[in-house]
Design a protein around this motif. Structure first.
Motif: not given
Length: 204
Positions: A182-204
């Motif tokens: 849901d782009n309006r609410e900025g919410v994402m629901l992922l179900t089932g076999r969920v895998r993710g890779h989050l890149a480290p945020t750059k320091k300002p």
């Protein structure tokens, strides 16, 4: 003479009964002789067949201010009157969401309803939203959806899928068996076999 008179008196007593009997027999005969009402034939089943074709086409829609809202292009399109849907081969779509950001979508085939508020992308479906600044001045990262099936709801800015999907948001990547974004609410629901890779945020 008296016997004849008596016989006529008795006949007059039974005459109404005889007349009623004859009337009942006549009514029964009429009912049997009258043909029955013809049964209405069942309504013809509407077949799922196209009523027109279009080739190498482009369809544009505009908002109330005359600004381009979306453009649908395809190699071939078929309209089905029973469902009032347009089936498109090798579809390519450009659209602007409620934030004013450009999104593109491609697939081997698409199914679009009559007012283009719902688009089903089938086969190598890809939806990309380019990075940019939305109407509120907030910076938005690139957003990409991949899968064999994506169902986009244009008026509510929502994308769903009951099949495996891949989501790429900036440097981050997620996969799941199904998705509801849901782009309006900025919410994402992922179900089932969920895998993710989050890149480290750059320091300002």
């Amino acid at each position: 003479m008296n016997k004849l008179h008596d016989w006529l008196d008795r006949l007059s007593l039974y005459l109404p009964v005889l007349l009623m009997g004859l009337l009942a027999l006549a009514t029964y005969w009429l009912v049997r002789s009258t043909p029955g009402l013809e049964h209405k034939a069942p309504a013809a089943v509407v077949k799922h067949l196209p009523d027109y074709f279009i080739h190498q086409f482009s369809i544009k829609t505009f908002d109330t201010r005359g600004q381009l809202k979306s453009e649908v292009m395809g190699r071939e399109g078929r309209h089905f009157p029973d469902t009032d849907t347009l089936e498109i081969d090798q579809v390519h779509i450009r659209s602007f969401n409620i934030e004013g950001l450009l999104s593109t979508a491609t697939a081997r085939q698409a199914l679009i309803n009559s007012d283009a508020s719902e688009v089903q992308l089938i086969g190598q479906a890809l939806v990309e939203r380019k990075a940019g600044i939305d109407k509120s001045g907030k910076e938005k990262a690139d957003l990409t959806f991949r899968g064999e099936f994506l169902h986009a709801f244009m008026n509510t800015d929502r994308i769903k899928s009951h099949k495996p999907v891949e989501l790429i948001r900036g440097p981050d990547r997620f996969t799941a068996n199904s998705m509801d974004y849901d782009n309006r609410e900025g919410v994402m629901l992922l179900t089932g076999r969920v895998r993710g890779h989050l890149a480290p945020t750059k320091k300002p």
